[in-house]
Scaffold this motif. Structure first.
Motif, short mmCIF file in Angstrom:
data_model
loop_
_atom_site.label_atom_id
_atom_site.label_comp_id
_atom_site.label_asym_id
_atom_site.label_seq_id
_atom_site.Cartn_x
_atom_site.Cartn_y
_atom_site.Cartn_z
N LEU A 1 0.83 -1.20 0.00
CA LEU A 1 0.00 0.00 0.00
C LEU A 1 0.87 1.26 0.00
N LEU A 2 1.95 1.24 0.76
CA LEU A 2 2.89 2.36 0.79
C LEU A 2 3.52 2.55 -0.58
N LEU A 3 3.92 1.47 -1.23
CA LEU A 3 4.50 1.56 -2.57
C LEU A 3 3.48 2.11 -3.58
N ALA A 4 2.24 1.66 -3.44
CA ALA A 4 1.18 2.16 -4.32
C ALA A 4 0.99 3.66 -4.13
N GLY A 5 1.05 4.12 -2.88
CA GLY A 5 0.92 5.55 -2.60
C GLY A 5 2.09 6.35 -3.15
N LEU A 6 3.30 5.80 -3.01
CA LEU A 6 4.47 6.49 -3.56
C LEU A 6 4.41 6.56 -5.09
N ALA A 7 3.94 5.46 -5.70
CA ALA A 7 3.79 5.45 -7.15
C ALA A 7 2.76 6.49 -7.58
N ARG A 8 1.67 6.59 -6.84
CA ARG A 8 0.64 7.60 -7.15
C ARG A 8 1.21 9.00 -6.97
N LEU A 9 2.01 9.20 -5.94
CA LEU A 9 2.64 10.51 -5.71
C LEU A 9 3.54 10.88 -6.88
N VAL A 10 4.36 9.94 -7.33
CA VAL A 10 5.25 10.20 -8.47
C VAL A 10 4.45 10.55 -9.72
N THR A 11 3.40 9.78 -9.97
CA THR A 11 2.55 10.03 -11.13
C THR A 11 1.88 11.40 -11.04
N SER A 12 1.41 11.75 -9.86
CA SER A 12 0.76 13.06 -9.67
C SER A 12 1.75 14.20 -9.85
N LEU A 13 2.95 14.05 -9.30
CA LEU A 13 3.97 15.09 -9.46
C LEU A 13 4.37 15.23 -10.92
N PHE A 14 4.46 14.11 -11.61
CA PHE A 14 4.79 14.16 -13.03
C PHE A 14 3.69 14.87 -13.81
N PHE A 15 2.44 14.61 -13.43
CA PHE A 15 1.32 15.28 -14.10
C PHE A 15 1.39 16.79 -13.93
#
Length: 166
Positions: free
Chosen positions: A147-161
């Motif tokens: 779940l933590l990895l999923a959140g970090l991946a979402r954070l990276v994707t959001s920052l990239f957006f």
């Protein structure tokens, strides 16, 4: 970083898909338990414990799967009215100030809890219960890590957006 985010999401999707089959197995075990209890008057503590172990494992891993698939519960009444950039900013703030601290605290508490269970070889207190209760408790920090990895991946994707090349 976006490649890493997509890789993490892919891994979590595959693991989540595998664990989703536990729901079918859980239903089968429940049916066997109910039929044996009511049709043959043969209840089984072990079958009941297997039910909640399988359901618990599927649910725990399912959390990260729903996060990756963006199927988790939101306050959609507000969320759908915002622009994509506003939604992404809220997502980043939520991940950084709510999600990540909660995940780190949860992991911090779960690791000693599950290690203690493993070291003791914890088993069910019921006479005919499962001998390996520690397995489910060891799955808890693994699920929180996913779940933590999923959140970090979402954070990276959001920052990239927000800040990536357009």
């Amino acid at each position: 970083m976006l490649f890493l985010s997509k890789t993490v999401n892919g891994l979590i999707e595959r693991v989540g898909y595998f664990f989703s089959w536990l729901w079918i197995a859980t239903v089968i075990v429940i049916l066997i338990s109910v039929i044996s209890r009511y049709a043959f008057a043969q209840g089984s503590v072990m079958l009941e414990e297997i039910q909640w172990h399988m359901a618990g494992a599927a649910w725990l891993i399912g959390l990260s799967y729903t996060f990756v698939k963006d199927s988790h519960v939101r306050v959609d009444v507000l969320h759908e009215r915002f622009s994509a950039i506003t939604r992404t900013r809220i997502e980043i703030l939520g991940i950084c100030f709510l999600f990540l601290p909660f995940m780190f605290i949860t992991l911090w508490e779960l690791i000693p809890y599950s290690l203690s269970s493993f070291q003791q070889g914890e088993r069910s207190q019921a006479p005919n219960g499962l001998p390996f209760r520690w397995i489910l408790k060891m799955l808890m920090p693994c699920a929180v890590t996913f779940l933590l990895l999923a959140g970090l991946a979402r954070l990276v994707t959001s920052l990239f957006f927000l800040y990536g090349k357009r």
